[in-house]
Write a protein that holds these residues in place. Structure first.
Motif, PDB file in Angstrom:
ATOM      1  N   ILE A  11       0.753  -1.314  -0.577  1.00  0.00           N
ATOM      2  CA  ILE A  11       0.079   0.210  -0.191  1.00  0.00           C
ATOM      3  C   ILE A  11       1.170   1.490   0.387  1.00  0.00           C
ATOM      4  O   ILE A  11       2.097   1.622   0.894  1.00  0.00           O
ATOM      5  N   ILE A  12       0.849   2.282  -0.964  1.00  0.00           N
ATOM      6  CA  ILE A  12       1.916   3.151  -1.002  1.00  0.00           C
ATOM      7  C   ILE A  12       0.910   4.165  -1.443  1.00  0.00           C
ATOM      8  O   ILE A  12       0.768   5.020  -3.122  1.00  0.00           O
ATOM      9  N   THR A  13      -0.468   4.760  -0.749  1.00  0.00           N
ATOM     10  CA  THR A  13      -1.277   5.596  -0.771  1.00  0.00           C
ATOM     11  C   THR A  13      -0.950   6.821   0.171  1.00  0.00           C
ATOM     12  O   THR A  13      -0.222   6.249   1.613  1.00  0.00           O
ATOM     13  N   PRO A  14      -1.720   8.398   0.289  1.00  0.00           N
ATOM     14  CA  PRO A  14      -1.838   8.778   1.446  1.00  0.00           C
ATOM     15  C   PRO A  14      -2.000   8.232   2.542  1.00  0.00           C
ATOM     16  O   PRO A  14      -2.791   7.906   2.454  1.00  0.00           O
ATOM     17  N   VAL A  15      -1.659   9.538   3.595  1.00  0.00           N
ATOM     18  CA  VAL A  15      -1.906   8.592   5.310  1.00  0.00           C
ATOM     19  C   VAL A  15      -3.148   8.186   5.576  1.00  0.00           C
ATOM     20  O   VAL A  15      -3.806   7.320   6.872  1.00  0.00           O
ATOM     21  N   GLY A  16      -3.795   9.029   4.956  1.00  0.00           N
ATOM     22  CA  GLY A  16      -5.624   9.374   5.497  1.00  0.00           C
ATOM     23  C   GLY A  16      -6.093   7.768   5.093  1.00  0.00           C
ATOM     24  O   GLY A  16      -6.995   7.786   5.281  1.00  0.00           O
ATOM     25  N   SER A  17      -5.397   7.542   3.773  1.00  0.00           N
ATOM     26  CA  SER A  17      -5.892   5.911   3.428  1.00  0.00           C
ATOM     27  C   SER A  17      -5.706   5.007   4.309  1.00  0.00           C
ATOM     28  O   SER A  17      -6.116   3.923   3.825  1.00  0.00           O
ATOM     29  N   HIS A  18      -4.427   4.476   4.773  1.00  0.00           N
ATOM     30  CA  HIS A  18      -4.130   3.662   4.935  1.00  0.00           C
ATOM     31  C   HIS A  18      -4.845   2.506   6.059  1.00  0.00           C
ATOM     32  O   HIS A  18      -4.964   1.479   5.620  1.00  0.00           O
ATOM     33  N   ALA A  19      -6.063   3.401   7.015  1.00  0.00           N
ATOM     34  CA  ALA A  19      -6.185   2.058   7.678  1.00  0.00           C
ATOM     35  C   ALA A  19      -7.689   1.343   7.125  1.00  0.00           C
ATOM     36  O   ALA A  19      -7.262   0.428   6.790  1.00  0.00           O
TER      37      ALA A  19
ATOM     38  N   MET B 118       1.897  -4.968   3.398  1.00  0.00           N
ATOM     39  CA  MET B 118       2.874  -3.658   3.944  1.00  0.00           C
ATOM     40  C   MET B 118       2.834  -2.659   3.259  1.00  0.00           C
ATOM     41  O   MET B 118       1.950  -2.537   2.077  1.00  0.00           O
ATOM     42  N   CYS B 119       2.286  -1.768   4.021  1.00  0.00           N
ATOM     43  CA  CYS B 119       2.043  -0.556   4.301  1.00  0.00           C
ATOM     44  C   CYS B 119       2.914   0.610   4.699  1.00  0.00           C
ATOM     45  O   CYS B 119       4.038   0.726   5.140  1.00  0.00           O
ATOM     46  N   GLN B 120       3.194   1.761   3.452  1.00  0.00           N
ATOM     47  CA  GLN B 120       3.723   3.211   3.150  1.00  0.00           C
ATOM     48  C   GLN B 120       3.281   3.625   4.670  1.00  0.00           C
ATOM     49  O   GLN B 120       3.429   3.478   5.193  1.00  0.00           O
ATOM     50  N   LYS B 121       4.439   4.206   5.461  1.00  0.00           N
ATOM     51  CA  LYS B 121       4.798   4.850   6.553  1.00  0.00           C
ATOM     52  C   LYS B 121       4.447   6.670   6.434  1.00  0.00           C
ATOM     53  O   LYS B 121       4.332   6.742   5.448  1.00  0.00           O
ATOM     54  N   PRO B 122       3.724   6.485   7.105  1.00  0.00           N
ATOM     55  CA  PRO B 122       3.398   6.739   8.667  1.00  0.00           C
ATOM     56  C   PRO B 122       1.971   5.689   8.707  1.00  0.00           C
ATOM     57  O   PRO B 122       1.396   5.552   7.572  1.00  0.00           O
ATOM     58  N   MET B 123       2.256   4.709   9.471  1.00  0.00           N
ATOM     59  CA  MET B 123       0.910   3.655   9.708  1.00  0.00           C
ATOM     60  C   MET B 123      -0.345   5.223   9.321  1.00  0.00           C
ATOM     61  O   MET B 123      -1.368   3.945   8.469  1.00  0.00           O
ATOM     62  N   THR B 124      -0.574   5.312  10.660  1.00  0.00           N
ATOM     63  CA  THR B 124      -2.295   6.620  10.571  1.00  0.00           C
ATOM     64  C   THR B 124      -1.552   7.679  10.753  1.00  0.00           C
ATOM     65  O   THR B 124      -0.326   7.884  11.198  1.00  0.00           O
ATOM     66  N   PRO B 125      -1.923   8.904  10.750  1.00  0.00           N
ATOM     67  CA  PRO B 125      -2.083   9.811  11.275  1.00  0.00           C
ATOM     68  C   PRO B 125      -1.877  10.091  12.515  1.00  0.00           C
ATOM     69  O   PRO B 125      -0.651  10.856  13.216  1.00  0.00           O
ATOM     70  N   THR B 126      -2.666   9.656  13.617  1.00  0.00           N
ATOM     71  CA  THR B 126      -2.183   9.852  15.279  1.00  0.00           C
ATOM     72  C   THR B 126      -2.055   8.741  15.567  1.00  0.00           C
ATOM     73  O   THR B 126      -2.213   7.323  15.448  1.00  0.00           O
TER      74      THR B 126
END
Length: 331
Positions: free
Chosen positions: A71-79, A93-101
């Motif tokens: 997952i190589i997308t903006p942080v808000g979409s990760h979760a 495998m998810c791009q950093k940061p995992m989540t905003p908080t």
């Protein structure tokens, strides 16, 4: 060797380095790529020989049934995307940061549980120069580290008049990030320092902004302590005109026995000033992406723990958030 089928979510600027990392793996097929902008996904598919293109990750996972997704997308979409993968039994495998908080990360980790393997693509500890520093510190070359000082300089978000800053040209949405240099850049350095020095606590922090057009900070002064009591200082400025567009780092590791210095492209032990370890930073940039992907692939095949699994990376995320709190920024 167990063959692996991989899907990729996200075809933005950073995806090139992920895809090169995947291409370097043995017995791995990149089966599909998706992006809301189909043209971007198609461009990367054509370039890297990827058979299938989608605009929706859930549709891609259902059609392709990969072993894992990157997952190589903006942080808000990760979760939500990580949850989609976990619900389908697809490793992540998810791009950093995992989540905003941190709170969102803790919730995500609890939801995923042990259903799938879950690694964060935090790649600085895989940069050959930082990996070398960690190895040499663990080998005792400087003795017990008592003081570490890191400086980070770049013209990433502020350049000479008439020029578009590098980072804002590549990722213009970062201009609106209310948390910038620590959240987007120094989170890498915090993880690298953790890999070299172990866990740390935040003593104090001050943040500033040189580029008035940014929503977030571009300067940070941070003090930390390691578990053994060593003082760690970070002095970062990514709005420094005339400096390289990508962050250039210097790290002094001062121990009871010696001092080890990393400065841009070389590592020197001060007791042996003529014995210099040189690094090709351009090669190291790709090497850290490939190294993170290699660690993920190895972990999937062996069952070994990922170096930056979701629980380890949670500690880096906590450290980042504590810096903001120390600087008086509400999360």
């Amino acid at each position: 060797m167990q063959p692996l089928k991989i899907a990729v979510a996200g075809a933005g600027a950073i995806s090139e380095f992920h895809l090169k990392g995947w291409q370097a793996q043995e017995a791995v097929t990149i089966a599909a790529i998706c992006d809301p902008d189909r043209a971007k996904a198609q461009e990367q598919a054509d370039r890297f020989g990827i058979a299938e293109v989608f605009t929706d990750m859930a549709e891609m996972l259902d059609a392709v049934r990969p072993d894992a997704v990157d997952i190589i997308t903006p942080v808000g979409s990760h979760a939500p995307l990580v949850r989609q993968a976990a619900d389908r039994g697809v490793h992540v495998m998810c791009q950093k940061p995992m989540t905003p908080t941190v709170a969102e990360a803790e919730s995500l980790i609890a939801d995923v549980g042990e259903r799938v393997r879950f690694m964060i693509h935090e790649n600085y500890r895989f940069r050959p120069h930082y990996a070398e520093l960690g190895k040499r510190v663990r080998a005792g070359e400087v003795g017990e580290v008592r003081h570490a000082r890191m400086t980070v300089r770049a013209s990433a978000v502020l350049d000479y008049p008439g020029k578009v800053p590098f980072l804002l040209n590549r990722q213009p949405y970062l201009a609106n990030f209310k948390r910038l240099v620590v959240f987007e850049v120094l989170i890498h350095h915090l993880d690298a320092l953790r890999s070299i020095l172990g866990e740390m606590t935040v003593v104090n922090a001050a943040l500033d902004r040189m580029n008035p057009d940014l929503a977030g900070e571009d300067v940070a002064l941070i003090q930390l302590r390691t578990a053994s009591g060593a003082l760690v200082q970070i002095d970062a400025n990514i709005a420094a005109p005339g400096h390289p567009p990508l962050p250039a780092d210097r790290l002094e590791l001062m121990g009871k026995a010696d001092t080890l210095i990393y400065d841009r492209d070389r590592i020197t032990l001060l007791s042996k000033p003529d014995d210099v370890s040189m690094h090709d930073l351009a090669a190291n940039y790709q090497a850290c992406f490939t190294g993170a992907v290699t660690d993920f692939v190895h972990g999937l095949r062996s069952g070994d723990r990922f170096q930056t699994d979701r629980l380890d990376n949670l500690e880096t995320l906590r450290l980042m958030e504590l810096i903001y709190r120390a600087a008086g920024v509400e999360i």
